[in-house]
Design a protein around this motif. Structure first.
Motif, short mmCIF file in Angstrom:
data_model
loop_
_atom_site.label_atom_id
_atom_site.label_comp_id
_atom_site.label_asym_id
_atom_site.label_seq_id
_atom_site.Cartn_x
_atom_site.Cartn_y
_atom_site.Cartn_z
N UNK A 176 -25.58 -23.47 -1.96
CA UNK A 176 -26.84 -22.85 -2.37
C UNK A 176 -27.96 -23.77 -1.91
N UNK A 177 -28.64 -23.39 -0.86
CA UNK A 177 -29.69 -24.23 -0.27
C UNK A 177 -30.94 -23.38 -0.04
N UNK A 178 -31.64 -23.04 -1.12
CA UNK A 178 -32.80 -22.14 -1.00
C UNK A 178 -33.74 -22.58 0.12
N UNK A 179 -34.28 -21.63 0.86
CA UNK A 179 -34.26 -20.20 0.60
C UNK A 179 -33.05 -19.47 1.19
N UNK A 180 -32.25 -20.16 2.01
CA UNK A 180 -31.10 -19.52 2.67
C UNK A 180 -29.86 -20.37 2.40
N UNK A 181 -28.76 -19.74 2.02
CA UNK A 181 -27.51 -20.47 1.78
C UNK A 181 -27.00 -21.09 3.08
N UNK B 285 -37.29 -33.59 3.14
CA UNK B 285 -35.94 -33.09 3.45
C UNK B 285 -35.73 -31.75 2.76
N UNK B 286 -35.27 -30.77 3.52
CA UNK B 286 -34.96 -29.46 2.96
C UNK B 286 -33.69 -29.54 2.13
N UNK B 287 -33.51 -28.59 1.24
CA UNK B 287 -32.29 -28.56 0.43
C UNK B 287 -31.07 -28.42 1.34
N UNK B 288 -31.20 -27.71 2.46
CA UNK B 288 -30.09 -27.54 3.41
C UNK B 288 -29.65 -28.88 3.98
N UNK B 289 -30.60 -29.72 4.37
CA UNK B 289 -30.24 -31.00 4.97
C UNK B 289 -29.73 -31.99 3.93
N UNK C 6 -15.26 -33.79 12.12
CA UNK C 6 -16.42 -33.08 12.65
C UNK C 6 -16.95 -32.18 11.54
N UNK C 7 -18.27 -32.13 11.41
CA UNK C 7 -18.89 -31.23 10.44
C UNK C 7 -19.90 -30.36 11.17
N UNK C 8 -19.63 -29.06 11.19
CA UNK C 8 -20.54 -28.09 11.81
C UNK C 8 -21.16 -27.29 10.68
N UNK C 9 -22.47 -27.44 10.50
CA UNK C 9 -23.18 -26.75 9.42
C UNK C 9 -24.16 -25.75 10.00
N UNK C 10 -24.41 -24.70 9.23
CA UNK C 10 -25.39 -23.71 9.69
C UNK C 10 -25.98 -22.96 8.50
N UNK C 11 -27.12 -22.35 8.74
CA UNK C 11 -27.76 -21.48 7.76
C UNK C 11 -27.12 -20.11 7.84
N UNK C 12 -26.87 -19.52 6.69
CA UNK C 12 -26.27 -18.18 6.64
C UNK C 12 -27.38 -17.14 6.66
#
Length: 175
Positions: free
Chosen positions: A157-162, A3-7, A120-126
């Motif tokens: 903060x979800x390296x490598x991309x917030x 699992x990535x830090x983003x997920x 609803x939760x809409x998430x994305x990489x910045x």
């Protein structure tokens, strides 16, 4: 696939109740499916993805939960999925551009399948510095046109991309 830090961050922000009925849109390999499903003790998770290849991978990854009936996966776009009205307490997605790119008919489906009081939760990489404002404004406008209000904006903060997570709730017609 780890699992990535983003997920991991997205699952923490989503934080479904143990009995929640969750819909994930664009499940890919099923990593977020796993992270959310492990938080559900009596709840269920349904996931859709346009790619049959991704749904097959997500099914393999989540085989025990699928066999136990706690997770269901479908190869379909959200607009074409056969989902029951008012069936989900939480609808979430990660990097599904359809939620911030017009015409966004997906919001009409979300409005129909979301249970009263659901979110609803809409998430994305910045991906760039202007992504947060542009995505937030687009989601606010497109979802607002379908009767949703933006209730929370979180950056992680979800390296490598917030990452960015936007939480929305349906606005009741009576105020």
């Amino acid at each position: 696939m780890a699992a990535s830090s983003r997920l991991v961050w997205t699952a923490e922000v989503a934080d479904p109740a143990p009995t929640a009925r969750v819909l994930e849109v664009g499940c890919g390999h099923g990593v977020l499916v796993s992270l959310l499903a492990e938080r559900l003790t009596a709840g269920t998770l349904t996931a859709v993805d346009r790619s049959a290849t991704m749904v097959a991978a997500a099914t393999r990854r989540n085989r025990a939960a699928v066999d136990a009936g706690r997770v269901r996966l479908f190869a379909s776009g959200l607009v074409d999925a056969d989902l029951p009205d008012g069936a989900f307490d939480l609808v979430c997605s990660v990097n599904v551009r359809a939620f911030w790119t017009p015409p966004a008919p997906e919001w009409d489906v979300v409005r129909r399948v979301l249970a009263p009081g659901g979110r609803v939760l809409v998430a994305c990489s910045l991906m760039s510095q202007d992504t947060e404002g542009a995505v937030t404004d687009a989601v606010r406008r497109l979802a607002g046109d379908r009767g949703f209000a933006l209730t929370a904006v979180r950056s992680g903060r979800t390296p490598p991309i917030d990452s960015l997570a936007l939480e929305l709730r349906a606005v009741h017609p009576d105020g």
